[in-house]
Design an enzyme around this catalytic site. Structure first.
Site, PDB file in Angstrom:
ATOM      1  N   HIS A 149       1.226  -1.506  -0.388  1.00  0.00           N
ATOM      2  CA  HIS A 149       0.094  -0.364   0.025  1.00  0.00           C
ATOM      3  C   HIS A 149       1.129   1.010  -0.243  1.00  0.00           C
ATOM      4  CE1 HIS A 149      -3.916   1.541  -0.568  1.00  0.00           C
ATOM      5  NE2 HIS A 149      -4.351   1.276   0.660  1.00  0.00           N
ATOM      6  N   ASP A 185      -2.316   1.946  -4.712  1.00  0.00           N
ATOM      7  CA  ASP A 185      -3.800   1.835  -4.161  1.00  0.00           C
ATOM      8  C   ASP A 185      -4.575   0.679  -4.673  1.00  0.00           C
ATOM      9  OD1 ASP A 185      -4.908   3.088  -6.710  1.00  0.00           O
ATOM     10  OD2 ASP A 185      -3.773   4.809  -6.280  1.00  0.00           O
TER      11      ASP A 185
END
Length: 462
Positions: free
Chosen positions: A434, A438
């Site tokens: 992350h 995204d």
């Protein structure tokens, strides 16, 4: 002891005090010295905290040395602490089983002793006094009164008797752990609380002496010997497991983002069946779903190259990989390994299938090379061959994404006409770094991958 008494004219004492007793009691007070085993193996006892093996760090003795009880023998190192092993015998060392830095197992021999003949020492001291002296017998034989009124001989050396006398101890009350029931110096120290309980391990001959001649017919069931607890086992991590320890430790430093979906594999199953004959002609005995999944991932990586990147933390930058070296988890006799198929963007499904079969075969025979593992850029795992649906795969650094396919199963689905039909559905679980990827990017990547598997005719355009 019997030899000494016979030699010193104590035949009458033997007849009165031993031959008149029950057979079990007579075995305790009368034995022949030649029956004693002079050579004894010293086993590594349990040192606690679940430790089953240690490394020998230093020897304080060598073969030929003469030692006494509680002399230091060696120092061993576990994964938690160093422990000094002491002797529980008086005698001469005849064999050492382990060299420095070798592994020693709990319960296995450390060294062999040529044990000092303590009976011979008793005889030598007794011979210094008169043969008929009752005082000499009282000092060295040390008979004690039993509950039945007779006398019971407690085997012990003069030094042990002297220690008991100094502490006003009755030797009959001290649990003996020496050979054939002999009371040792360590037994007295343990009885006095000067050493931890369990320090003295009973001699093997004592275990045999304590066995009853026959089980009592009227003994209650509760008196049965307790079942020994299962022993713990310590295994040093090595090979694949040791590598897994390092890689998964690094993986836990990555903030994982998870995304899951379902794939309708019905059309792909038909498409694969149509290719089976062609696959055999091209060296692929059986076509599986995995080559299609790998090729679909390569197509999706071309459209979303950030999923094929790696993170350079030192320079706070992304490295976009040109080659699609897709790593595949393979179960082998050595454990789970993850080699990769090189340059999947340049290969068709048949070529990927051949490379995959070659990796599987080398994995089963243990002939994978470092090149097979080098430069992986993206990973896929087919946990569905074992079972299960959704999972949460761990990213292998420095990669930034991984996918895991679950089991394909038949389920009811509605078609375009709202009719219930049989469909073959496979679940997929994605994990992404992350810090780099995204949710929208990962979902878009998954949709492209899903499109090619649900509409396999699109592979003809690649």
């Amino acid at each position: 002891m019997a030899t000494h008494l016979l030699r010193n004219g104590a035949t009458g004492w033997l007849l009165r005090n031993c031959l008149s007793r029950p057979q079990a009691s007579m075995r305790r007070c009368l034995h022949l010295t030649p029956s004693l085993d002079k050579k004894v193996s010293f086993n590594l006892s349990d040192i606690g905290e679940g430790i089953r093996e240690v490394t020998v760090k230093e020897w304080f003795v060598k073969v030929g040395d003469t030692v006494e009880q509680f002399d230091n023998l060696c120092e061993v190192q576990s994964d938690k602490a160093s422990v000094t092993i002491t002797s529980r015998y008086d005698g001469k060392i005849t064999k050492i089983y382990h060299s420095i830095d070798e592994i020693a197992l709990v319960g296995k021999p450390l060294l062999d002793f040529d044990v000092v003949e303590e009976d011979g020492d008793d005889e030598a001291e007794d011979s210094t006094s008169s043969s008929g002296s009752s005082a000499s017998e009282a000092e060295h034989v040390k008979p004690t009164e039993s509950e039945s009124g007779g006398r019971v001989i407690i085997p012990a050396t003069p030094a042990v008797r002297r220690l008991a006398k100094e502490n006003q101890l009755d030797l009959a009350k001290v649990p003996a752990t020496g050979r054939n029931g002999r009371v040792l110096k360590g037994d007295i120290l343990e009885y006095l609380g000067q050493v931890p309980p369990g320090t003295n391990v009973p001699h093997p001959t004592l275990a045999h002496a304590k066995k009853p001649a026959a089980p009592a017919a009227t003994a209650p069931a509760a008196a049965a010997a307790p079942v020994a607890a299962a022993a713990d086992r310590v295994e040093v991590l090595k090979g694949v497991r040791k590598a897994m320890l390092k890689s998964m430790t690094e993986s836990l430093k990555i903030p994982h983002f998870a995304y899951s979906d379902e794939i309708d594999m019905t059309q792909l199953m038909q498409f694969r069946d149509q290719l089976q004959a062609v696959a055999k002609e091209n060296g692929v005995p059986k076509m599986t779903f995995m080559p299609f999944c790998i090729k679909a991932a390569s197509v999706a990586l071309s459209k979303y190259p950030i999923v094929n990147s790696s993170l350079d933390l030192a320079n706070e930058s992304l490295v976009y990989r040109g080659a699609h070296n897709i790593s595949v988890a393979i179960d082998t006799p050595q454990g789970l390994v993850v080699p990769n198929i090189k340059n999947c963007q340049q290969k068709n499904i048949i070529e990927i299938a051949r490379d995959l079969n070659a990796l599987v075969e080398r994995g089963r025979t243990g002939s994978l090379t470092p090149t097979d593992f080098a430069d992986g850029t993206f990973s896929l795992s087919n946990i569905g061959v074992i079972g299960g649906t959704y999972t949460h795969p761990c990213i292998m650094a420095p990669q930034v994404a991984i996918g895991a396919m679950g089991r394909t199963k038949a389920v009811p689905r509605f078609n375009d006409k709202d009719e219930v039909v049989k469909a073959y559905v496979m679940s997929v679980s994605w994990s992404a770094d992350h810090r780099v990827i995204d949710g929208v990017t990962m979902a878009s990547f998954s949709n492209v991958w899903k499109q090619y598997l649900e509409q396999p005719a699109l592979f003809l355009l690649q």
